[in-house]
Write an enzyme that holds these catalytic residues in place. Structure first.
Site: not given
Ligand code: PEP
Ligand code: MG
Length: 571
Positions: A190, A431, A455, A502
């Site tokens: 934060h 992933e 991941d 993402c």
């Molecule tokens: C990822 O694995 O890149 C992802 C975006 O999901 P998380 O970080 O929530 O596992």
């Molecule tokens: Mg993930």
């Protein structure tokens, strides 16, 4: 004497100023038991009343300086104080075990802090800081210890501390506080989020900064690289860095309302934001985000004491979809399990929970629970473009089963007269390496891919993303990762589908040229990285990024890849 240290750049900017050492009196809690239970409960009650009053004041200050979204943190803190489950637990400790007030609060707080810290998502881990912040405030009142009042600082300083709590950060006046440097914390804490919105440079995770400074020292900090120098030798070097940063900041502002374009005019890339809750969209829009590439829906589940109902979820999803004003919103279905636990559901014990019963494996096994989420998502799609995204997909059968389940729910809803958005897309996260390698087959059925590099890298390199001992193997720029990305993107394009990312890699300045060259279509990142990404793209031509990607795929090591990238970025 001059001394250099290196930490995590948490909020961009260069500052040089006198240090302000925040060294709070440590909390020492006695082990003694009490005989007057009623008196002890009254002490707790009074400290809660006092803390609530404080939080109201802080919320007002934060509202003026930081806006509604950040001020909401103090509402969240007030709600921790009002949490009936916590109150029940510490009341029981005082009544049944005769704990003194401070000890009871500390024991309950520690339990919640450990629970949040053990979750494998940075967002939830940082919620541990909220519980710590609020409960420490309570304990300080109980023990009559002073609570630091940073709002009174009236000369230019850089604060040096072990850690800054959200409530301390909210008191900072950017007119005087030119930055902060802390021993602990990371980019998603934060303190870091608030520093970025106050535009105060910050370096966290410095480990030994508190022991490296004394009163009247001068400190120089670089909130991007994480470099810090106590009593800098060459002040001119730092002044030059500061000038360059100010120049870049001005330049970045001009990108807010500009389209995302490469130097040679290609306009096919999309820059989006990752969010964990509906209130996060404010910052995505402020930073010129062109959509939401990942809404981590598990937030709604973990921050609750029951599986959220269809209606509760519908309200949250609709809020995001409407708030994004016609821009695409990708919502990921429940990514729970592993060590992301729910207080109200017991997952089976497994030797390797990260490879076990989690995410889509859990939801497709518990369709009773999944149905509420899918129905809520489908109903929200009537209010703007929505992408439903399944996490942790490993096989085509798995994707097809989840898609069929979604389409069956859609048919049921339509039968009952519900409207479903005509722009609805059904896609998946890539992933798991198996999905990347087999992307071409998945692309026949999925509307889009979004690569979860956080991941994907850990599973490809067999290197736990949370383990400090194997970070040397956690290599986003390893050619093996680039090859998997190429397979994923090419697989999508072969069937006319789009591929996004993402994972954290999407917002990394060094990754962007490579991803452009590989043909990645959508880049979803933390809101504050968006303008920089747009600026990087504007300086590169498609042909030079394609050449870069081609050469990078021929490299043997991550270092070689990074060297090629830096040659291009510094040309
Ligand atoms: C990822 O694995 O890149 C992802 C975006 O999901 P998380 O970080 O929530 O596992
Ligand atoms: Mg993930």
């Amino acid at each position: 004497m001059s001394k250099k240290l290196s930490g995590i750049g948490a909020s961009n900017g260069i500052s040089i100023a006198k240090v302000y050492i925040l060294n709070e009196q440590p909390i020492v809690i006695s082990n003694s038991n009490v005989s007057d239970v009623q008196k002890e409960l009254e002490i707790i009650e009074n400290s809660i009343i006092k803390a609530k009053k404080d939080l109201e004041g802080l919320q007002k200050i934060a509202l003026e300086k930081l806006g509604e979204e950040k001020a909401a943190i103090f509402e969240a803190h007030a709600s921790i104080l009002e949490d009936p489950a916590m109150a029940e637990e510490f009341t029981a400790l005082v009544k049944d075990k005769k704990y003194n007030a401070a000890k009871a609060i500390k024991e309950v707080a520690d339990k919640y802090i450990v629970m949040f810290q053990s979750m494998d998502d940075a967002y939830f881990q940082e919620r541990a800081a909220d519980v710590k912040d609020v409960t420490e405030r309570l304990i300080r009142y109980i023990l009559n210890l002073p609570v630091a009042d940073l709002a009174t600082i009236n000369e230019e300083v850089i604060i040096v501390a072990e850690d800054l709590t959200p409530s301390q950060t909210a008191q900072l006046n950017p007119k005087f506080v030119k930055g902060f440097a802390c021993n602990i914390g990371g980019r998603t804490s934060h303190a870091a989020i608030m520093a970025r919105s106050l535009e105060i440079p910050a370096v966290l995770g410095l480990k030994t900064i508190l022991n490296s400074v004394k009163e009247n020292d001068i400190l120089a900090i670089d909130g991007e690289s994480g470099e810090v120098e106590v009593n800098p030798k060459n002040k001119e070097d730092w002044d030059k860095l500061a000038q360059n940063f100010a120049k870049e900041k001005e330049e970045l502002k001009t990108f807010k309302d500009k389209p995302t374009l490469t130097k040679d005019g290609f306009d096919g890339f999309l820059l989006e934001g990752n969010i964990g809750s509906p209130k996060d969209i404010e910052s995505v829009l402020e930073n010129g985000g062109e959509g939401i590439g990942l809404f981590r829906s598990e937030f709604l589940y973990m921050d609750n004491d029951h599986f959220p109902t269809e209606e509760e979820q519908f309200i949250a999803y609709k809020q995001v979809v409407e708030g994004m004003q016609g821009k695409l919103v990708i919502i990921r279905t429940l990514d729970i399990g592993g060590d992301k636990k729910l207080s109200y559901f017991k997952f089976p014990e497994e030797m390797n929970p990260f490879l076990g019963y989690r995410a889509i494996r859990f939801t497709m096994d518990r369709k009773d629970i999944f149905k509420d989420q899918i129905r809520a998502l489908l109903r929200a799609s009537a209010f703007g473009p929505v992408g439903i995204m399944f996490p942790m997909i490993a096989t085509v059968d798995e994707f097809l089963a989840a898609k069929k389940f979604t389409l069956d729910c859609k048919a049921d809803l339509e039968k009952d007269g519900h409207k479903i958005g005509k722009d609805l897309e059904i896609g998946m996260m890539v992933e798991i390496p198996a999905a990347a390698v087999n992307a071409e087959n998945f692309a026949k059925h999925a509307d889009f891919f979004s690569v979860g590099t956080n991941d994907l890298i850990q599973y490809t390199m067999a290197a736990d993303r949370m383990s400090e001992n194997v970070t040397y193997l956690y290599q986003p720029y390893n050619p093996s990762i680039l090859k998997l990305l190429k397979m994923t993107i090419d697989g999508a394009h072969k069937h006319g589908k789009w591929a996004g990312m993402c994972g954290e890699m999407a917002g990394e300045p060094q990754a962007i040229p490579l991803l452009m060259g590989l043909g990645l279509d959508a880049y979803s990142m933390s809101a504050t990285s968006i303008l920089k990404a747009r600026s990087i793209m504007s300086k590169l031509t498609m042909s030079e990024t394609q050449e870069l990607a081609k050469n990078a795929l021929d490299c043997e090591t991550a270092e070689q890849v990074l060297e090629l990238v830096s040659n291009l970025l510094n040309k």
